[in-house]
Scaffold this motif. Structure first.
Motif, PDB file in Angstrom:
ATOM      1  N   PRO A 317       0.810  -1.224   0.000  1.00  0.00           N
ATOM      2  CA  PRO A 317       0.000   0.000   0.000  1.00  0.00           C
ATOM      3  C   PRO A 317       0.843   1.274   0.000  1.00  0.00           C
ATOM      4  N   LEU A 318       0.419   2.244  -0.785  1.00  0.00           N
ATOM      5  CA  LEU A 318       1.098   3.546  -0.890  1.00  0.00           C
ATOM      6  C   LEU A 318       0.049   4.641  -0.918  1.00  0.00           C
ATOM      7  N   LYS A 319       0.093   5.519   0.082  1.00  0.00           N
ATOM      8  CA  LYS A 319      -0.884   6.605   0.158  1.00  0.00           C
ATOM      9  C   LYS A 319      -0.404   7.820  -0.628  1.00  0.00           C
ATOM     10  N   LEU A 320      -1.276   8.345  -1.489  1.00  0.00           N
ATOM     11  CA  LEU A 320      -0.985   9.570  -2.229  1.00  0.00           C
ATOM     12  C   LEU A 320      -1.979  10.641  -1.821  1.00  0.00           C
ATOM     13  N   ASN A 321      -1.447  11.845  -1.581  1.00  0.00           N
ATOM     14  CA  ASN A 321      -2.281  12.980  -1.200  1.00  0.00           C
ATOM     15  C   ASN A 321      -1.587  14.272  -1.630  1.00  0.00           C
ATOM     16  N   ASP A 322      -2.143  15.397  -1.236  1.00  0.00           N
ATOM     17  CA  ASP A 322      -1.578  16.684  -1.638  1.00  0.00           C
ATOM     18  C   ASP A 322      -0.162  16.863  -1.103  1.00  0.00           C
ATOM     19  N   GLU A 323       0.067  16.397   0.113  1.00  0.00           N
ATOM     20  CA  GLU A 323       1.393  16.511   0.716  1.00  0.00           C
ATOM     21  C   GLU A 323       2.438  15.759  -0.106  1.00  0.00           C
ATOM     22  N   LYS A 324       2.078  14.563  -0.560  1.00  0.00           N
ATOM     23  CA  LYS A 324       3.009  13.773  -1.364  1.00  0.00           C
ATOM     24  C   LYS A 324       3.241  14.423  -2.721  1.00  0.00           C
ATOM     25  N   LEU A 325       2.206  15.000  -3.292  1.00  0.00           N
ATOM     26  CA  LEU A 325       2.349  15.675  -4.579  1.00  0.00           C
ATOM     27  C   LEU A 325       3.316  16.843  -4.463  1.00  0.00           C
ATOM     28  N   THR A 326       3.176  17.616  -3.387  1.00  0.00           N
ATOM     29  CA  THR A 326       4.083  18.737  -3.148  1.00  0.00           C
ATOM     30  C   THR A 326       5.511  18.241  -2.942  1.00  0.00           C
ATOM     31  N   ARG A 327       5.639  17.151  -2.207  1.00  0.00           N
ATOM     32  CA  ARG A 327       6.960  16.573  -1.942  1.00  0.00           C
ATOM     33  C   ARG A 327       7.648  16.169  -3.241  1.00  0.00           C
ATOM     34  N   LEU A 328       6.929  15.533  -4.159  1.00  0.00           N
ATOM     35  CA  LEU A 328       7.512  15.116  -5.426  1.00  0.00           C
ATOM     36  C   LEU A 328       7.929  16.324  -6.261  1.00  0.00           C
ATOM     37  N   TYR A 329       7.129  17.389  -6.222  1.00  0.00           N
ATOM     38  CA  TYR A 329       7.496  18.602  -6.949  1.00  0.00           C
ATOM     39  C   TYR A 329       8.807  19.164  -6.402  1.00  0.00           C
ATOM     40  N   GLN A 330       8.921  19.204  -5.084  1.00  0.00           N
ATOM     41  CA  GLN A 330      10.135  19.729  -4.457  1.00  0.00           C
ATOM     42  C   GLN A 330      11.354  18.861  -4.756  1.00  0.00           C
ATOM     43  N   GLN A 331      11.145  17.568  -4.874  1.00  0.00           N
ATOM     44  CA  GLN A 331      12.271  16.659  -5.096  1.00  0.00           C
ATOM     45  C   GLN A 331      12.722  16.630  -6.553  1.00  0.00           C
ATOM     46  N   PHE A 332      11.777  16.696  -7.495  1.00  0.00           N
ATOM     47  CA  PHE A 332      12.135  16.450  -8.889  1.00  0.00           C
ATOM     48  C   PHE A 332      12.005  17.653  -9.820  1.00  0.00           C
ATOM     49  N   ILE A 333      11.111  18.560  -9.509  1.00  0.00           N
ATOM     50  CA  ILE A 333      10.857  19.662 -10.441  1.00  0.00           C
ATOM     51  C   ILE A 333      11.519  20.955  -9.985  1.00  0.00           C
ATOM     52  N   ALA A 334      11.444  21.245  -8.701  1.00  0.00           N
ATOM     53  CA  ALA A 334      12.006  22.499  -8.189  1.00  0.00           C
ATOM     54  C   ALA A 334      13.526  22.604  -8.331  1.00  0.00           C
ATOM     55  N   PRO A 335      14.319  21.543  -8.128  1.00  0.00           N
ATOM     56  CA  PRO A 335      15.783  21.664  -8.255  1.00  0.00           C
ATOM     57  C   PRO A 335      16.193  22.128  -9.649  1.00  0.00           C
ATOM     58  N   GLU A 336      17.309  22.845  -9.707  1.00  0.00           N
ATOM     59  CA  GLU A 336      17.790  23.385 -10.972  1.00  0.00           C
ATOM     60  C   GLU A 336      18.653  22.358 -11.702  1.00  0.00           C
ATOM     61  N   TYR A 337      18.071  21.741 -12.692  1.00  0.00           N
ATOM     62  CA  TYR A 337      18.816  20.872 -13.611  1.00  0.00           C
ATOM     63  C   TYR A 337      18.041  20.853 -14.913  1.00  0.00           C
ATOM     64  N   THR A 338      18.708  20.473 -15.977  1.00  0.00           N
ATOM     65  CA  THR A 338      18.102  20.523 -17.308  1.00  0.00           C
ATOM     66  C   THR A 338      18.110  19.147 -17.947  1.00  0.00           C
ATOM     67  N   VAL A 339      16.977  18.789 -18.521  1.00  0.00           N
ATOM     68  CA  VAL A 339      16.874  17.545 -19.277  1.00  0.00           C
ATOM     69  C   VAL A 339      16.822  17.918 -20.755  1.00  0.00           C
ATOM     70  N   LYS A 340      17.886  17.619 -21.474  1.00  0.00           N
ATOM     71  CA  LYS A 340      17.967  18.004 -22.882  1.00  0.00           C
ATOM     72  C   LYS A 340      17.319  16.984 -23.806  1.00  0.00           C
ATOM     73  N   SER A 341      17.343  15.720 -23.380  1.00  0.00           N
ATOM     74  CA  SER A 341      16.706  14.663 -24.182  1.00  0.00           C
ATOM     75  C   SER A 341      16.404  13.494 -23.265  1.00  0.00           C
ATOM     76  N   MET A 342      15.431  12.683 -23.668  1.00  0.00           N
ATOM     77  CA  MET A 342      15.071  11.523 -22.862  1.00  0.00           C
ATOM     78  C   MET A 342      16.086  10.404 -23.095  1.00  0.00           C
ATOM     79  N   PRO A 343      16.462   9.695 -22.023  1.00  0.00           N
ATOM     80  CA  PRO A 343      17.464   8.624 -22.146  1.00  0.00           C
ATOM     81  C   PRO A 343      16.924   7.428 -22.921  1.00  0.00           C
ATOM     82  N   SER A 344      17.851   6.597 -23.363  1.00  0.00           N
ATOM     83  CA  SER A 344      17.529   5.433 -24.176  1.00  0.00           C
ATOM     84  C   SER A 344      16.838   4.346 -23.350  1.00  0.00           C
ATOM     85  N   TYR A 345      16.111   3.484 -24.066  1.00  0.00           N
ATOM     86  CA  TYR A 345      15.524   2.293 -23.439  1.00  0.00           C
ATOM     87  C   TYR A 345      16.326   1.035 -23.759  1.00  0.00           C
TER      88      TYR A 345
END
Length: 776
Positions: A317-345
Motif C-alpha cells: 500500500p502507498l498513500k498519495l495525497n496533496d502533501e506527497k504531490l508537493t513533496r515530489l514537486y520539491q524533489q524532482f521539479i524544483a531543483p535546478e537541472y536541465t533535461v535536454k533529451s530523454m534517455p535510451s531504453y
C-alpha cells in the motif's frame, strides 16, 4: 440426448465416476470461449459479488492468488478465472532459456488469446446448458470430488498428499479429470483442506449451473477519480523534466497498491505505462521489465483500477495525497537541472539507473527512496522474486536495516564519484533474461571491486582530517519518518519487512547508502524477470551477495577498527574459498570509528546507540517486549525446541468478549554463513536457532495456526512449547492447541484469523496464502 445428459449429471453429482476424454466433444460439443463478464448492476453480477466472490476469496484465493498459484490458476479476478490453468511453470529453476510471460491483463487480453497460449478452462466452454455447465467444469468437478472424499478429521495426512512447493502439478483438463479422480481421489478442491460448507457449495453450484457469469467490483468513487485525474496531470506534462521524473517515479512504484488518503480505502490502483494519454482508455504497454523499450513515441503514466482480490503476499500500500504531490514537486521539479533529451531504453543503459537518471540530483532520488523505504524494500520481498529458497538464501533470517544520512552520502563529491564509475555499477539485468552465471559472476565481481575501491578511497579521503564515523551517519527520518529503521525476516522461502528494529539483537545489520539502495531495487525488483532462465536467476542471486556484503561493511565501519575482521569472520564462518578471496582483494574502509566503546561487546553497544539515535522514529508496532509475560518465555526457547517450529506460526487468543488477540512466532534459522548457493543445509547452525514472538501478524504465509481459548491454555502452551524435544512432542501440542489443515472447523478458524488480521493490519490487510501450511 437429454437422457444421456441427465445420466452424466447424476454421475458427476454423485462423485462416483467421470466421463472420459473421448466423449466430451461428442456429448457437449467443441469448446469455445464464452463472454462471462457482466455489469455489477445486473442480477447475475450482483449474485457473483454478493454470494460467489466471498466464497472464492476465502476458500480458493488463499491458495490460488498469484504467480505461485498451482497451475497458474488465479481465482482472484474474473479475468483469472476465465483464463483457467496452465501446465507450464512460472517458477522453474532449471529452464535454460527464458519463457514467455503469462501476466494477466498484460500478455493477453482475451480468453481466446489465453487458449492460444495453452491455458485450458476451468469453467464449461462447450454448449451452455445447465447440465453441461456442471458436467464440463473442472472447477465444479474438483469441488464434487472433495465432497465425496473428505479428509480424515484432524489427522496428519498420509503420503498421498504432497504439499511441497515443487510438487508435480496435474493441471487436468476436463477430459483428463476422470483419470485424475481415479489416481488421486483426494485431489479435490480445496486441496488438502476441508471442503466448502453445504451453503457455500450451493452458491457455487448455482452460479456455475447458470453459466458462471462474473462482475468486477464497484468502480472507483468520484473522489478517487478526481485524485487520479490530478495525479495523471502531474505525471504526464510535456516538459522533459516532468517526463524523466515520471519515468523514475514509475520504475520505483510500479508494484505499489496506490490509494488516496483514506484510512479505509475503497479501491487500490496500479501505476502503469500506457500508450494513451489521460482522458482516454488505458492501453497497457506490455514489457518484461518496467524500463524495457515501450516501442511507442510517448509513454503516459496512468492509474489502473486494480480489481483483483487483495492478497497479503503482494500488497504494497502507498498513500498519495496533496502533501506527497508537493513533496515530489520539491524533489524532482524544483531543483535546478536541465533535461535536454530523454534517455535510451536500450537494455545496457536502461538497466543502469545511474546512467538513465544521471541528471536528476542524487539527493532528490535518495530522499524519494527514503520517504517510502519500507515500500521500496518490500518490492523485493513481495515482488516476483518472493518465492523460492534459492532467491532468498542470500539474506540472513533476521537483520536490521538503517540508512546513511543524505547530507553525508548525497554530496557533490559522492555524485561525482558515482558518475565516474557508473559503468562499474552495471547490473545483471543488462544481460536481459538469458544469462550465463559463471562468466558473469567473474565479470560482476571485478566491477564491484572496482566500485568499492573508488568508494573506499573517497571515504578515507573524506575522514582523514580527524572526523570519524558515529551514529550521526544515520538518517533519522527527518524527525518523523518511521521508514528510517526497518527489520527484515526471512522465512526460508519467503520473507517480510516491517518498520522498526524488531526482536532480539540480530547477527548482522545493513546500512544502505544511495547507490546501494538503488542497485538492490534495480537488481531484485525492476530488473528481475521471474520468467528468465536459470542463468539470469543465479546471476541475480550471486550479485546480491556483493550488495549484502557492502551493506554489512557500512555497518562494520561504525565498529572498532581492530574488531571488524573478527566480527565479520564470525558472520562468515566456513565460507567458501571464493568469498575469502573476494575479501582479500577488497580494500576496506581503514579509518577508526568515532564512537568510544566501553565494553568488549561493541556490536551490542552499537545496537543500543542506534536505537537511541533513532528512538523518535522507531516503530513499536511489533515490539516483542510488549508480549504478555505468560508468552514471553517463547523468546528464550532452547534451540532444540526452536528447531521443531515451522518458519511462521500465528497464535490466536480468545478474549472474554469473544474478540481475539494475535501473535506471531518467528523461527530464525541460524547459519555459519549464507554464501553457499545450493548447500544451505550444510551451512545451517541448528544449535544457534532462535525464536521471536511479537504482537500482531508478521508474514504472509502461515505454516501453523494455534488457537488458545483462555489464559489457562495460554500458560500451558507457553510452558510446554519450550519443553519440546522430538517431533512427537510437537504433534501432541498440535493436537491439543493447533488447527491442523485437516481440522473439521478449519475454515471457521480461518475466518476468525482473517477478521482479526483485518483489525490489526488496517490498510495493510490482505488475504493470507495457505500454500505453506504444514501437515504435522
Amino acid at each position: 440426448m437429454n437422457k444421456l445428459i441427465g445420466i452424466v449429471t447424476l454421475v458427476i453429482l454423485s462423485g462416483c465416476a467421470y466421463l472420459g476424454n473421448a466423449h466430451y466433444n461428442e456429448v457437449f460439443g467443441t469448446e469455445q470461449a464464452q463472454q462471462r463478464i457482466v455489469s455489477h448492476t445486473t442480477g447475475e453480477g450482483a449474485n457473483f459479488l454478493q454470494n460467489v466472490k466471498p466464497v472464492l476469496d476465502t476458500r480458493c484465493v488463499v491458495c490460488h492468488g498469484c504467480y505461485d498459484a498451482p497451475c497458474q490458476l488465479k481465482l482472484s479476478s474474473p479475468e483469472g478465472i476465465d483464463r483457467g490453468v496452465s501446465k507450464d511453470l512460472v517458477y522453474d529453476g532449471t529452464r535454460l532459456l527464458a519463457t514467455t510471460p503469462s501476466r494477466l491483463l498484460f500478455d493477453a487480453t482475451t480468453t481466446e488469446q489465453w487458449r492460444e497460449k495453452n491455458f485450458t478452462p476451468v469453467l464449461n466452454e462447450r454448449v451452455q446448458t445447465e447440465e453441461a455447465n456442471l458436467a464440463g467444469s473442472v472447477l465444479f468437478n474438483s469441488l464434487v470430488l472433495k465432497q465425496s472424499h473428505e479428509l480424515p478429521a484432524n489427522e496428519i495426512l498420509n503420503n498421498e498428499f504432497d504439499f511441497s512447493l515443487s510438487r508435480s502439478q496435474t493441471c487436468a483438463t476436463m477430459g483428463e479429470f476422470d483419470q485424475l479422480a481415479g489416481e488421486q481421489p483426494h485431489a479435490g478442491m480445496p486441496y488438502g483442506l476441508p471442503g466448502v460448507s453445504r451453503d457455500e457449495f450451493n452458491h457455487l453450484q448455482k452460479w456455475l449451473k447458470a453459466g458462471g457469469k462474473m462482475a468486477h467490483i464497484d468502480p472507483p468513487t468520484e473522489f478517487e477519480l478526481e485524485q487520479v485525474k490530478r495525479w495523471e496531470a502531474f505525471l504526464n506534462q510535456d516538459d522533459l523534466k516532468y517526463q524523466l521524473s515520471a519515468r523514475y517515479i514509475y520504475e520505483h512504484w510500479f508494484l505499489a497498491h496506490v490509494y488516496f488518503d483514506q484510512k479505509t480505502p475503497d479501491n487500490f490502483f496500479k501505476l502503469v505505462r500506457s500508450s494513451t494519454p489521460p482522458g482516454e482508455k488505458i492501453k497497457l504497454i506490455s514489457t518484461r521489465r518496467p524500463y524495457d523499450d515501450p516501442k511507442v513515441n510517448r509513454v503516459y503514466y496512468r492509474f489502473l483500477h486494480d480489481r483483483s482480490t487483495v492478497l497479503s503476499k503482494t500488497h504494497l500500500p502507498l498513500k498519495l495525497n496533496d502533501e506527497k504531490l508537493t513533496r515530489l514537486y520539491q524533489q524532482f521539479i524544483a531543483p535546478e537541472y536541465t533535461v535536454k533529451s530523454m534517455p535510451s531504453y536500450k537494455a545496457e543503459s536502461a538497466s543502469n539507473p545511474f546512467k538513465t537518471f544521471e541528471v536528476i540530483p542524487i539527493n532528490s532520488k535518495y530522499q524519494f527512496m527514503l520517504d517510502e523505504a519500507e515500500l521500496i524494500i518490500m518490492g523485493f520481498i513481495k515482488g516476483p522474486v518472493c518465492r523460492g529458497q534459492i532467491a532468498l538464501n542470500v539474506i540472513n533470517d533476521h537483520f536490521w536495516v538503517a540508512f546513511a544520512d543524505p547530507k553525508k552520502v548525497a554530496t557533490p563529491a559522492v555524485g561525482q564519484m558515482i558518475m565516474q564509475h557508473e559503468d562499474a555499477l552495471e547490473l545483471p539485468a543488462a544481460e536481459e533474461s538469458n544469462a550465463f552465471p559463471i562468466a558473469n559472476w567473474v565479470k560482476y565481481s571485478a566491477l564491484e571491486q572496482k566500485y568499492l575501491k573508488a568508494k573506499v578511497n573517497l571515504a578515507n579521503e573524506m575522514f582523514k582530517g580527524g572526523e570519524h564515523l558515529t551514529t550521526d551517519l544515520l538518517w533519522k527520518g527527518d524527525g518523523h519518518n518511521k521508514n528510517a529503521a526497518l527489520t527484515i525476516f526471512r522465512h526460508f522461502d519467503s520473507a517480510t519487512v516491517v518498520k522498526g528494529f524488531i526482536g532480539q539483537e540480530p547477527k548482522t545489520t545493513w546500512i544502505l547508502d544511495y547507490a546501494l539502495f538503488e542497485r538492490i531495487h534495480y537488481l531484485l525488483v525492476a530488473g528481475f524477470d521471474v520468467y528468465g532462465n536459470i542463468g539470469h536467476q543465479l546471476v541475480t542471486r550471486l550479485y546480491m551477495d556483493f550488495l549484502r556484503l557492502e551493506g554489512e561493511q557500512n555497518f562494520l565501519a561504525l565498529l572498532p577498527e581492530n574488531k571488524r575482521d573478527k566480527i565479520k569472520g564470525q558472520w562468515y564462518r566456513k565460507s567458501p574459498p571464493s568469498l575469502a578471496e573476494f575479501f582479500k582483494n577488497n580494500r576496506e574502509f581503514s579509518q577508526p570509528s568515532g564512537i568510544t566503546y566501553k565494553t568488549n561487546t561493541p556490536q551490542k553497544e552499537l545496537y543500543a546507540l542506534m536505537k537511541e539515535a533513532l528512538s523518535p522514529v522507531l516503530s513499536e508496532h511489533y515490539d516483542y517486549k510488549q508480549v504478555p509475560k505468560s508468552l514471553s518465555a517463547i523468546n528464550a526457547m532452547p534451540a532444540k525446541a526452536v528447531n521443531l517450529l515451522p518458519q511462521l506460526s500465528f497464535v490466536l487468543v480468545k478474549q472474554d468478549d469473544d474478540s481475539h488477540k494475535a501473535y506471531t512466532i518467528i523461527h530464525h534459522n541460524a547459519h555459519y554463513n549464507i554464501s553457499s548457493l545450493l548447500n544451505e543445509d550444510g551451512q545451517r547452525a541448528f544449535d544457534e536457532d532462535t525464536a521471536t514472538i511479537v504482537p500482531g501478524f508478521i508474514g504472509d504465509y502461515p505454516a501453523s495456526i494455534w488457537y488458545l481459548n483462555n489464559e489457562q491454555q495460554v500458560e500451558a502452551f507457553a510452558e510446554q512449547l519450550p519443553m519440546m524435544q522430538v517431533e512427537a512432542d510437537y504433534a501432541a501440542l498440535k493436537t491439543k492447541f493447533g488447527i491442523r489443515r485437516s481440522h473439521p472447523q478449519f475454515w471457521q478458524y480461518s475466518d476468525i484469523l482473517h477478521a482479526t488480521a483485518k483489525k490489526y493490519r488496517g490498510v495493510e490487510y490482505g488475504l493470507f496464502d495457505y500454500n505453506r501450511l504444514e501437515n504435522r
